[in-house]
Design a protein around this motif. Structure first.
Motif, PDB file in Angstrom:
ATOM      1  N   ASN A   1      -5.947  11.150  -1.786  1.00 47.54           N
ATOM      2  CA  ASN A   1      -7.034  10.856  -0.805  1.00 47.54           C
ATOM      3  C   ASN A   1      -7.447   9.416  -0.953  1.00 47.54           C
ATOM      4  O   ASN A   1      -8.503   8.890  -0.983  1.00 47.54           O
ATOM      5  CB  ASN A   1      -8.301  11.417  -1.777  1.00 47.54           C
ATOM      6  N   GLY A   2      -6.403   8.519  -0.672  1.00 48.38           N
ATOM      7  CA  GLY A   2      -6.822   7.089  -0.551  1.00 48.38           C
ATOM      8  C   GLY A   2      -5.506   6.147  -0.648  1.00 48.38           C
ATOM      9  O   GLY A   2      -4.262   6.705  -0.368  1.00 48.38           O
ATOM     10  N   VAL A   3      -5.613   4.827  -0.818  1.00 44.15           N
ATOM     11  CA  VAL A   3      -4.460   3.988  -0.676  1.00 44.15           C
ATOM     12  C   VAL A   3      -4.588   3.364  -1.876  1.00 44.15           C
ATOM     13  O   VAL A   3      -5.504   2.680  -2.463  1.00 44.15           O
ATOM     14  CB  VAL A   3      -4.775   3.048   0.435  1.00 44.15           C
ATOM     15  N   MET A   4      -3.507   3.128  -2.456  1.00 46.77           N
ATOM     16  CA  MET A   4      -3.099   2.366  -3.832  1.00 46.77           C
ATOM     17  C   MET A   4      -2.202   1.299  -3.519  1.00 46.77           C
ATOM     18  O   MET A   4      -1.370   1.626  -2.303  1.00 46.77           O
ATOM     19  CB  MET A   4      -2.893   3.093  -5.136  1.00 46.77           C
TER      20      MET A   4
ATOM     21  N   SER B   1       0.961  -1.078  -0.040  1.00 42.01           N
ATOM     22  CA  SER B   1      -0.045   0.054  -0.047  1.00 42.01           C
ATOM     23  C   SER B   1       0.850   1.253   0.100  1.00 42.01           C
ATOM     24  O   SER B   1       1.764   1.127   0.584  1.00 42.01           O
ATOM     25  CB  SER B   1      -0.990  -0.141   1.146  1.00 42.01           C
TER      26      SER B   1
ATOM     27  N   ILE C   1      -1.910   7.739  -1.161  1.00 44.02           N
ATOM     28  CA  ILE C   1      -2.038   9.010  -1.751  1.00 44.02           C
ATOM     29  C   ILE C   1      -2.887  10.058  -1.643  1.00 44.02           C
ATOM     30  O   ILE C   1      -3.475   9.704  -0.532  1.00 44.02           O
ATOM     31  CB  ILE C   1      -2.013   8.786  -3.433  1.00 44.02           C
TER      32      ILE C   1
END
Lengths: 176, 176, 176, 176
Positions: D156-159, D151, D154
């Protein structure tokens, strides 16, 4: 230009276009069109592409790319898809490469698109949101996790280097 | 019919066709055509497909599929590609879904194909052999490892189930 | 016995145990212990394992496995982790193989565990929930997507067959 | 120091160590020890580690790491494993992180190792060679393809960002 996220990977685009199942005569929306790569590829088959992006620099870049590729059947819209889509008539298919208002975009598309809706996502939250929105709208077909690794020649052989994994979420009216 | 290996996965076919880059007017060989799935898809764009398989049951099956799909521009050949290919003129592109004599097939194709040669493989030995043959022939472009996982709805959510990984090896004359 | 989900894959267990970083003397909770596989492996190093599962058949099965493995330092609890955990003192580490009340379990663990908390998940919703809960509790370290494929000998070579991908979500107090 | 290939990924090391199945009292060879990471981890359980690398800078680096980790039971050998191994008595297990003479190394190990032999590889040719050598020596157990993605937070979230895939090839005397 370095647009956030960069252009869709070739292999992910190939799979996404196959899922969109675009036919001659189709009217297709490309939401979050970025560099215009998917719009241009889709324009080879479709009748007309509506390419939407809220970033002026994306629209400017995609316009130039489309001109260079002699893709004359792409109409560009700078702005928020949630506001622009209602002004466009029915659609044969829609590709969502990016949107900050995905649930709303999917709700509008569910009422407008007669064929497939394909979303590309890299974030877990977007994947989750896309599946949940499509399930709620009763249009969810499937989600794919695509992991493409590409050969890289090193000193004495070939190894594989992975691309970032991408989720392809597929919906369709009357297909759930 | 259960042909060994089964039909090419949809997503692998989409990527393979994108790499083949078939244009209207093209002459395309499909070696180890199996169920005819790739031949039929390619026949939508290409001028003519030469579909080769040494298994009579594959040719019979693929013929029926082609007829059902109204794909009239596919020519079928039952036999060994190493013997059949020399009797066919130049080719625009070639897809190799399977062959027991891969290095020989690639050598013949390298002298005949003007565009892309795409091999699908699931075995490590075939991957290795395809890369080495293409490197020796100076036509190797890249190899991909495609891992597609598909959503599966279970009791209270969505999980991903993986397809078997497939290698896509891409060559092209003058492209190394 | 076929417990839902089956035992943790060997490779996923190896990675999960490495992330748990169990040391001699540690007190470790195994929530949703299933077949007891992780408990037994952890019991080789830890001082004591608290294995919790709400399915009587899981507890019965895990007890037999633990006895067969001479793992005498595992204490079994049949019931809901949310109710059982408060009765257990502080913990060195905790593994969550499954729970229907994950956010509550993580909240209790965040107040009790002095080292690592590792969650295994196969569902996208669980992944999303685990990350969001850990972020809210300020204990999120990382999430992994593990895709293990295993060689399978076929007629004339070796191919890879994929296991189901598993998410390993790692948290730790004071580690965010 | 930047040794070619860099240290073994944590998750790949966890899986490799689990496959090696090292027990207290074991004598373990680490061939191509690089930074010494695997040697140091194995030294926590094994009786003695024989760490071999032909690069002086690797041996120097690994020595410092071992000293810093208080791993006093690692014996270092600078040179070619094919020449060094014959001077070492029987082994309980062996890890091969890298070697230019893999088939010869495996042949020597097959006659010396009483338990598991684990090879890590990133190149297709090495994978192929390791499997073929182990099959010829009748010690091949399995090969794994490990794809770990991690993970990445970034905006606004998780990639997930993928690590390079690694092959883990496992052999064992009398296990084929």
């Amino acid at each position: 230009m370095r647009l956030k996220g960069g252009p869709t990977q070739d292999e992910v685009m190939a799979v996404s276009l196959a899922k969109l199942d675009i036919l001659p005569g189709d009217l297709v929306a490309d939401i979050g069109c970025g560099t215009g790569k998917v719009s241009i590829a889709a324009s080879r088959v479709a009748e007309r592409i509506y390419a939407i992006d809220q970033r002026p620099e994306a629209i400017a870049y995609a316009r130039r790319e489309a001109a260079a590729a002699s893709a004359g059947n792409i109409e560009f819209f700078e702005g928020d898809a949630v506001e622009i889509l209602p002004g466009i008539g029915h659609l044969s298919a829609a590709f969502v490469g990016g949107s900050r208002r995905l649930p709303e975009v999917l709700e509008i598309l569910a009422g407008k698109v007669q064929g497939r809706i394909v979303v590309n996502a890299v974030m877990v939250g977007t994947l989750h949101e896309a599946i949940q929105s499509m399930q709620r709208l009763d249009i969810f077909i499937e989600a794919l996790h695509l992991q493409v690794s590409r050969s890289s020649a090193i000193a004495n052989g070939v190894m594989f280097k992975p691309n970032n994994p991408v989720y392809v979420i597929v919906g369709g009216v009357g297909c759930s």
